[in-house]
Design an enzyme around this catalytic site. Structure first.
Site, short mmCIF file in Angstrom:
data_model
loop_
_atom_site.label_atom_id
_atom_site.label_comp_id
_atom_site.label_asym_id
_atom_site.label_seq_id
_atom_site.Cartn_x
_atom_site.Cartn_y
_atom_site.Cartn_z
N ASP A 246 7.39 -17.20 42.40
CA ASP A 246 8.68 -17.09 43.06
C ASP A 246 8.39 -16.75 44.52
O ASP A 246 7.31 -16.27 44.85
CB ASP A 246 9.49 -15.97 42.38
CG ASP A 246 10.80 -15.69 43.10
OD1 ASP A 246 11.57 -16.64 43.31
OD2 ASP A 246 11.03 -14.52 43.45
N LEU A 247 9.36 -16.97 45.41
CA LEU A 247 9.15 -16.70 46.83
C LEU A 247 9.98 -15.50 47.31
O LEU A 247 9.45 -14.45 47.62
CB LEU A 247 9.46 -17.95 47.66
CG LEU A 247 8.62 -19.20 47.35
CD1 LEU A 247 9.03 -20.36 48.22
CD2 LEU A 247 7.13 -18.91 47.51
N ASP A 248 11.31 -15.68 47.35
CA ASP A 248 12.19 -14.63 47.86
C ASP A 248 12.04 -13.34 47.06
O ASP A 248 12.13 -13.35 45.82
CB ASP A 248 13.66 -15.07 47.78
CG ASP A 248 13.97 -16.27 48.65
OD1 ASP A 248 13.12 -16.63 49.49
OD2 ASP A 248 15.05 -16.87 48.48
N ASP B 134 9.93 -11.54 40.98
CA ASP B 134 10.54 -10.21 41.07
C ASP B 134 11.69 -9.99 40.10
O ASP B 134 12.05 -8.85 39.82
CB ASP B 134 11.07 -9.97 42.49
CG ASP B 134 12.37 -10.73 42.74
OD1 ASP B 134 13.45 -10.09 42.80
OD2 ASP B 134 12.32 -11.97 42.87
#
Length: 238
Positions: free
Chosen positions: A16-18, A188
């Site tokens: 995941d990024l954000d 996250d």
């Protein structure tokens, strides 16, 4: 690292990024604030629209078309179109205004660089195994300095339903062609990332960079395989 469940030998990772590699919310807040000022300056007929007005357009758009939950870009274009249209812009001027405003926001939303430590980690990992990004957002990975580390960047859209839907996990697994349990997804969100990954047959690592990692404070559907407090701990899987 807290190990909740054993994993097989990890042969690939998805990220995941954000809010996993960088704190996303302050960036969005500033870009949203800046967009209102930009619209007021460049398109004065719409300068009367406040944040609450744009939020109402957003809520209405999502009620009218729930698929927009998976497509942040399309959602923003529809919101901009609605607000500018109701402010009197039409035809080619409306089309141009929507594009200019969208491009301004998209640049500002991605106007930062991922930290050096995170990039160094991704570089080390990418030398040992393939990495794929799986995001519900639409950040410009080239602009923020991430393009060189991922073999693919999968972004949610109308065609790719957002996590925890299995679509992007399935797409990543098909590309990687390894046993799904040997793919470690790092994210996250304990629902969208951890639960989504486990339902797709992946192993999962929970890591949040935007808040204290206290699992008792999180909405938990299923425990991750591992809890990572420092991203460098992922090097243990090499």
């Amino acid at each position: 690292m807290i190990i909740y469940k054993p994993t097989p030998k990890i042969q690939a990772m998805t990220f995941d990024l954000d809010d996993t590699l960088y704190d996303n919310w302050p960036l969005i807040v500033e870009a949203e604030k800046g967009l209102l000022n930009f619209i007021a300056e460049e398109y004065p007929n719409a300068s009367h629209l406040a944040k609450e007005d744009w939020q109402q357009y957003k809520r209405q758009a999502l009620r009218d078309d729930p698929e927009l939950f998976s497509d942040m870009g399309d959602l923003r274009r529809i919101i901009l179109t609605k607000g500018l249209q109701e402010s009197g812009y039409s035809g080619a001027k409306l089309t141009d205004a929507v594009k200019v405003c969208f491009d301004w926001f998209y640049f500002e939303r991605s106007n930062f660089k991922v930290g050096e430590a995170e990039c160094q980690l991704l570089e080390k990992l990418s030398q040992h195994m393939p990495l794929i990004a799986i995001t519900n957002g639409n950040v410009n990975t080239q602009q923020i300095g991430l393009d060189g580390y991922f073999q693919q960047v999968l972004k949610a859209s109308r065609q790719r339903p957002m996590k925890p839907h299995a679509h992007m996990f399935d797409e990543a697994a098909n590309y990687l062609s390894v046993n799904r349990s040997s793919i470690l997804h790092v994210g996250d969100n304990l629902e969208k990332d951890v639960w989504g990954a486990i339902n797709a047959g992946f192993s999962s690592a929970w890591h949040a960079c935007d808040r204290p990692m206290k699992i008792k404070n999180e909405p938990v559907k299923v425990l991750p395989h591992v809890e990572i407090h420092q991203l460098e701990e992922l090097l243990a899987f090499i």
